[in-house]
Design an enzyme around this catalytic site. Structure first.
Site, mmCIF file in Angstrom:
data_model
loop_
_atom_site.group_PDB
_atom_site.id
_atom_site.type_symbol
_atom_site.label_atom_id
_atom_site.label_comp_id
_atom_site.label_asym_id
_atom_site.label_seq_id
_atom_site.Cartn_x
_atom_site.Cartn_y
_atom_site.Cartn_z
ATOM 1 N N LYS B 92 0.814 -1.221 0.000
ATOM 2 C CA LYS B 92 0.000 0.000 0.000
ATOM 3 C C LYS B 92 0.845 1.269 0.000
ATOM 4 O O LYS B 92 0.432 2.301 -0.517
ATOM 5 C CB LYS B 92 -0.938 0.004 1.210
ATOM 6 C CG LYS B 92 -1.942 -1.151 1.232
ATOM 7 C CD LYS B 92 -3.037 -0.984 0.204
ATOM 8 C CE LYS B 92 -4.077 -2.096 0.280
ATOM 9 N NZ LYS B 92 -5.074 -1.996 -0.793
ATOM 10 N N GLU B 114 -9.403 6.084 3.132
ATOM 11 C CA GLU B 114 -10.197 5.023 3.740
ATOM 12 C C GLU B 114 -9.248 3.874 4.026
ATOM 13 O O GLU B 114 -8.175 3.789 3.434
ATOM 14 C CB GLU B 114 -11.298 4.565 2.779
ATOM 15 C CG GLU B 114 -10.892 3.465 1.784
ATOM 16 C CD GLU B 114 -9.801 3.874 0.806
ATOM 17 O OE1 GLU B 114 -9.639 5.077 0.567
ATOM 18 O OE2 GLU B 114 -9.095 2.984 0.284
ATOM 19 N N SER B 378 1.707 -9.738 -0.474
ATOM 20 C CA SER B 378 1.362 -8.315 -0.449
ATOM 21 C C SER B 378 1.613 -7.640 0.889
ATOM 22 O O SER B 378 1.793 -6.431 0.951
ATOM 23 C CB SER B 378 -0.095 -8.125 -0.864
ATOM 24 O OG SER B 378 -0.946 -8.889 -0.020
#
Ligand SMILES: Cc1ncc(COP(=O)(O)O)c(C=O)c1O
Lengths: 250, 394
Positions: B92, B114, B378
């Protein structure tokens, strides 16, 4: 052209679909020419807490798009309705079934919050062709050149058409729907002046209006104030349309 | 229209994506696209982004061979692309940092985000701390409870975490609330969307900031393995790590796989597998594969993994799937939990629950004849320890 003094908003199915014909009849008896009827959606991204809660109550009580439109079927004792909604429920119905459902209702136009012009051209053109134009929305972030273009893409059908099919909706402030405490009206009033200079179609102003003074200020510039969250909150607490709107006519 | 988007807004033969945004957000989205194009064309922005990715994020992330897990599963070779080793513990940060730089370039003073699993929120909070931007993160109350460590990390980085109690209290509601907040503050705030979702230009922007994963991985696997793998696999929530890993392999002859959350059942509401059960619809500004009921209301979802617990697949990934370029499978909660345990035991790596869904596909890939696999890990699983503890006996 006489000014339409008030455009109220209510949420279909809140408190119940059975109550809807009574509200519409009462609104008509009050002389209201047009009314925005919210079609409840699960994810109302442009709505504040009052209308979110109303939508969720309505959905929980079974107010599906089909049932809302069926509840309007054959109603004549009603103001002209502007169906105020989000795109996905309409897309899932499909344009032909939607038109069949709309045909026997007092709905005259649609205001689809998340449908910018050009994103669903065939859908929008079919609806317009069948007599259901999309209401253009102008926001505080909409530059004047863009506003002019938007008014052109969703044109005024002309003075013979009813208010519901002619007006453009001017969003009074940034953010979402909701009865704003002390919304600063100066920017939108200035915006109204600029819009009047480029268009002679009727204008409605909504988002955050509830007190008599702001309604008067909007009317003084020749525009129709929209009253939504404040009315829905009133109806939720059991008021009639007349009582809930009593402060709005002064 | 005088001002129109410059980049393509639609993906694939079914024209997914688009920009289904309220009018208030249209000018901010047009401005964002213009700033994005300007930044891409500006060597100074590229240089700064590269330097930050290297010295702050820690890129390139390693490609780790996993021989003991490979042997256990009957694979010849398995390579893990280690986004869990990127700063803040997931992919991210690649997007959050790049968008924060873009926001600063646009003169924005506040960032809205968010978050579901909390990884995007933590990454955004960290990027904001580094760049001196104010940060507000919207997070569902269910997710705040199950990803509590990440809530604490965001607050330590100086972010305000706004609980969202509506609906199921998960990622969908957090996006609703972030969009509403942005509409209120769009003149001063930038919204950093955390996945390849939302109205144009977000899906394109996020994908372009995440393809660094696949670009690095492709070069690394060629160097370490001497050849391309038979299959490349990633988990898919909105699709940002999936696109980031898979897009650089689109021209290659190999299997590209994405794994969705199979939750605890096949009925609507019991999973977040958009490919089986989803239909085209519009949510959060884009047209894509969406879990919804017959009335076009968004369906509830379920997954043990907060980051995959979302009713829509990002439009570009959905388009690649519908056009046959990526294959989507599902992994259940139990399969993901078991896969996480196996990676811990064989390789000493604790994966995020999201990444564990990709790991859960490995036995199937081996059974289907894949010999070498490249897998996108991830994120790291520290945030999920309490879930692992309550589901696995150890
Ligand atoms: C570690 C990790 N992997 C994957 C995801 C899923 O998102 P995406 O599909 O955008 O990569 C998340 C989302 O929170 C995450 O935290």
């Amino acid at each position: 052209m006489a000014l339409n003094p008030l455009l109220p908003f209510i949420m279909a199915g809140d408190p119940s679909l059975e109550a809807l014909p009574g509200y519409l009849s009462e609104a008509r008896a009050l002389g209201l020419e047009a009314l925005e009827l919210g079609l409840p959606h699960s994810d109302p991204i442009a709505d504040g807490p009052v209308l979110q809660a109303a939508a969720h109550r309505a959905i929980a009580r079974g107010a599906t798009p089909r049932r809302v439109l069926e509840a309007l079927s054959g109603l004549t004792d009603s103001p002209d309705l502007i169906l105020f909604t989000y795109l996905n429920p309409l897309l899932q119905l499909g344009v032909e079934p939607l038109l069949r459902l709309l045909e026997p209702t007092p709905v005259k136009s649609l205001l689809v919050v998340d449908l910018p012009f050009g994103e669903e051209p065939a859908f929008e053109a079919t609806l317009r062709g069948a007599g259901y134009p999309m209401v253009p929305l102008l926001a505080p972030t909409t530059r004047l050149e863009r506003a002019q273009a938007l008014l052109g893409t969703r044109p005024d059908p002309g003075p013979e058409a009813p208010f519901a099919q002619r007006f453009a909706y001017v969003v009074a402030r940034l953010g979402v729907t909701g009865a704003g405490q002390g919304t600063d009206l100066a920017p939108v009033l200035k915006r109204l002046d600029a819009l009047k200079a480029i268009s002679d179609r009727p204008l409605a102003v909504g988002f955050g209006l509830s007190d008599p003074a702001s309604l008067r200020a909007v009317r003084a510039l020749g525009a129709t104030p929209v009253i939504g969250s404040a009315l829905v909150a009133g109806l939720t607490s059991g008021s009639s349309i007349r009582t809930a709107l009593s402060r709005c006519f002064c | 229209m005088t001002d129109a988007f410059a980049l393509p807004t639609r993906f694939g033969t079914q024209a997914l994506g688009g920009c289904y945004a309220p009018e208030t957000l249209m000018q901010p989205l047009l401005d964002l696209e213009a700033a994005f194009c300007g930044a891409l064309a500006d060597p100074a922005f590229q240089t700064e982004l590269k330097a930050e990715l290297r010295h702050f994020v820690g890129r390139p992330t390693p490609l780790t061979p996993a021989p003991r897990l490979a042997a256990k599963l009957g694979l010849k070779a398995l390579f893990l692309k280690r986004e869990d080793l990127a700063h803040t513990g997931a992919h991210k940060i690649n997007n959050a940092l790049a968008q924060a730089l873009l926001a600063r370039r646009m003169g924005k003073t506040e960032i809205i985000a968010e978050t579901g699993a909390g990884q995007h929120g933590v990454a955004t909070a960290a990027a904001c701390a580094r760049l001196g931007l104010r940060c507000t993160v919207y997070m569902g109350v269910t997710d705040m409870a199950r990803q509590a460590p990440n809530v604490a990390r965001m607050r330590l980085f100086g972010a305000t975490v706004e609980p969202v109690a509506a609906g199921q209290g998960t990622l969908k509601e957090a996006v609703n609330e972030a969009l509403r907040a942005w509409a209120g503050r769009c003149t001063t705030a930038h919204y950093i969307l955390g996945s390849a979702l939302g109205p144009h230009p977000f899906p394109t922007l996020v994908r372009s900031f995440q393809t660094v994963i696949g670009e690095e991985a492709r070069a690394q696997v060629l160097e370490q393995g001497g050849a391309l793998p038979d299959a490349v696999v990633a988990c898919a929530g909105g699709g940002s790590n999936g696109l980031g890993l898979l897009v650089p392999f689109l021209g290659d002859r190999l299997r590209r796989m994405a794994v969705e959350a199979g939750g605890h059942g096949r009925a609507l509401g019991e999973h977040a597998a958009r490919l089986d059960g989803g239909r085209l619809g519009v949510l959060h500004g884009c047209k894509t594969l969406l879990l919804q009921d017959e009335h076009g209301h968004t369906a509830e979802t379920a997954s043990v993994s907060a980051g995959l617990d979302y009713p829509a697949l990002g439009p570009e990934l959905a388009a690649l799937v519908l056009d046959g370029k990526v294959d989507v499978r599902r992994a259940s909660d139990d399969e993901a939990l078991a896969a996480a345990r196996l990676l811990c035991e064989t390789e000493g790596i604790l994966p995020a629950l999201e990444s564990s869904h990709a790991l859960a596909l490995l036995p199937t890939l081996a059974a289907e004849g894949a010999a070498t696999v490249l897998l996108g890990l991830s994120g790291r699983g520290d945030k999920d320890l309490s879930t692992y503890q309550s589901h696995l006996e150890f």
